[in-house]
Design an enzyme around this catalytic site. Structure first.
Site, mmCIF file in Angstrom:
data_model
loop_
_atom_site.group_PDB
_atom_site.id
_atom_site.type_symbol
_atom_site.label_atom_id
_atom_site.label_comp_id
_atom_site.label_asym_id
_atom_site.label_seq_id
_atom_site.Cartn_x
_atom_site.Cartn_y
_atom_site.Cartn_z
ATOM 1 C CG ASN A 82 1.070 0.881 14.317
ATOM 2 O OD1 ASN A 82 0.071 0.379 14.363
ATOM 3 N ND2 ASN A 82 1.830 0.896 13.383
ATOM 4 C CB THR A 98 4.420 -4.108 3.164
ATOM 5 O OG1 THR A 98 4.140 -3.706 1.881
ATOM 6 C CG2 THR A 98 5.543 -4.961 3.065
ATOM 7 C CG ASP A 117 6.583 1.634 5.957
ATOM 8 O OD1 ASP A 117 5.381 2.091 5.389
ATOM 9 O OD2 ASP A 117 6.494 0.639 6.908
ATOM 10 C CG ASP A 118 4.115 0.132 1.954
ATOM 11 O OD1 ASP A 118 3.480 -1.032 1.857
ATOM 12 O OD2 ASP A 118 3.876 1.050 2.582
ATOM 13 C CD GLU A 169 0.651 -3.386 11.582
ATOM 14 O OE1 GLU A 169 0.968 -2.561 10.578
ATOM 15 O OE2 GLU A 169 -0.290 -4.332 11.341
ATOM 16 C CG ASN A 177 0.018 -3.240 7.231
ATOM 17 O OD1 ASN A 177 -0.216 -2.211 6.889
ATOM 18 N ND2 ASN A 177 1.319 -3.660 7.075
ATOM 19 C CG HIS A 196 6.926 -0.521 10.645
ATOM 20 N ND1 HIS A 196 6.649 -0.749 11.674
ATOM 21 C CD2 HIS A 196 6.593 1.057 10.493
ATOM 22 C CE1 HIS A 196 5.968 0.307 12.320
ATOM 23 N NE2 HIS A 196 6.183 1.277 11.820
ATOM 24 C CG ASP A 197 5.764 -1.788 4.783
ATOM 25 O OD1 ASP A 197 5.205 -2.518 6.082
ATOM 26 O OD2 ASP A 197 5.097 -1.031 4.482
ATOM 27 C CG ASP A 248 -0.109 0.069 2.745
ATOM 28 O OD1 ASP A 248 0.869 -0.351 2.674
ATOM 29 O OD2 ASP A 248 -0.995 0.389 3.621
HETATM 30 C C1 BDR Z 1 2.372 -0.836 8.629
HETATM 31 O O1 BDR Z 1 1.480 0.296 8.379
HETATM 32 C C2 BDR Z 1 1.700 0.840 7.452
HETATM 33 O O2 BDR Z 1 1.291 2.386 7.848
HETATM 34 C C3 BDR Z 1 3.150 0.866 6.943
HETATM 35 O O3 BDR Z 1 3.544 0.981 5.565
HETATM 36 C C4 BDR Z 1 3.257 -0.585 7.316
HETATM 37 O O4 BDR Z 1 2.931 -1.308 6.553
HETATM 38 C C5 BDR Z 1 3.118 -0.400 10.019
HETATM 39 O O5 BDR Z 1 2.275 -0.597 10.929
HETATM 40 CA CA CA Z 2 2.770 -0.538 4.203
#
Ligand code: BDR
Ligand code: CA
Length: 315
Positions: free
Chosen positions: A159, A125, A13-14, A165, A167, A240-241, A9
């Site tokens: 988060n 991701t 970070d992707d 989390e 995703n 993360h990703d 997505d």
């Molecule tokens: C995940 O959520 C998205 O915001 C980031 O791209 C990552 O995949 C981290 O919680």
């Molecule tokens: Ca992501």
């Protein structure tokens, strides 16, 4: 060689994960067969454009198939305050030259799973909507996938909420379908991804390059670092990703426990939480995935930075 299909997505970070994987492909370590997109960080039209654009910047002709606009049961809850209105730190890049594939994300997942039956690694991701829909169409998909590496969930933290989390919380029903599919899975969650981050002092080599490419990378890293500071008090770019991408290539970057994991669908405070049964006996069910609990953060951060520096220096 690892044959990879990504579900993303894109997202800052992707995008960093795509840079890392592109470098691995150039070194002959993996073959990226395709990428599918889903609504998550921003809506799916934008995550598709972003994925196409990043592949173009990397001079890679990897097909991008657009997927689900919405989670299975609830409206999408995007995060422009983390990734920017355009999902890439408000860099507002020009439109990509190439468009998305004619096939849908689900069609691409199913097609590649047949063409590479038993060989395909799936890296997710993003919310798991596309994978869940593909499994609903064809539950035998699970038997054709070699393994799935999932950036999502956590054992001890959250988060988007105290325990969930993003995703997984963005589409808990989809996550439950995937978790119960019988696929070989590794969960790369916040317990390890929160250990892998860059702060300002980690970026000096990139700053020194001082060209258009390094400026772009520093802009997106800076955007998400500031967003994270506003949310948590720590100015850092949490990787993360990219870490989940790293685990596809080098499973020994993390230490895992095989556990039974399910997703909470109903809790007032806990919807989207990954429930990891760490009891000696697991009456909830059979262990269904490897859960990452420790990470060699320095080794991975070095690898990821090398991939960014290599691309930036070529500019
Ligand atoms: C995940 O959520 C998205 O915001 C980031 O791209 C990552 O995949 C981290 O919680
Ligand atoms: Ca992501």
């Amino acid at each position: 060689m690892i044959k990879l299909l990504l579900d993303v997505d894109t997202g800052i970070d992707d995008a960093l994960a795509l840079f890392y994987l592109a470098h691995a492909q150039k070194k002959g370590e993996i073959e990226i067969l395709g990428s599918t997109t889903v609504g998550g960080n921003v809506e799916v039209g934008q995550t598709t454009l972003n994925t196409l654009k990043i592949w173009e910047m990397l001079e890679l002709d990897i097909p991008v198939a657009a997927g689900a606009k919405q989670p299975l049961m609830v409206p999408l809850n995007p995060a422009p305050y983390v990734h920017g209105d355009d999902g890439l730190g408000n860099t507002f890049l020009p439109a990509p030259k190439k468009g998305p594939s004619e096939e849908s994300a689900v069609e691409m997942i199913l097609r590649l799973s047949h063409e590479y039956a038993g060989e395909l690694t799936l890296l997710t991701t993003a919310p798991l909507t596309n994978i869940a829909v593909a499994l609903l169409h064809d539950p035998d998909l699970a038997k054709r996938i070699c393994k799935v590496v999932i950036m999502g969930g956590s054992v001890f933290t959250g988060n988007v909420s105290a325990v969930a989390e993003a995703n997984i919380a963005n589409d808990p029903e989809a996550a439950r379908i995937v978790f119960r599919s019988g696929m070989e899975m590794t969960l790369v969650g916040l317990d390890v991804t929160h250990e892998v981050y860059w702060e300002e002092q980690d970026l000096q080599a990139l700053v020194k390059i001082a060209n258009e490419r390094s400026a772009f990378l520093l802009q997106i890293i800076g955007f998400i670092s500031t967003a994270y500071e506003n949310l948590s008090g720590w100015k850092r770019c949490v990787l993360h990703d990219p870490l989940a991408a790293g685990v596809c290539l080098f499973p020994d970057l993390v230490k895992c426990e095989k556990r039974y994991v399910d997703v909470e669908l109903n809790g007032e405070l806990t919807r989207g939480m990954t429930v990891v049964d760490r009891r000696g006996r697991t009456p909830l069910g059979e262990e269904n995935m490897q859960v990452a609990l420790e990470v060699d953060a320095e080794r991975f951060k070095t690898q990821l930075m090398e991939s960014l520096l290599a691309w930036a220096r070529e500019g």
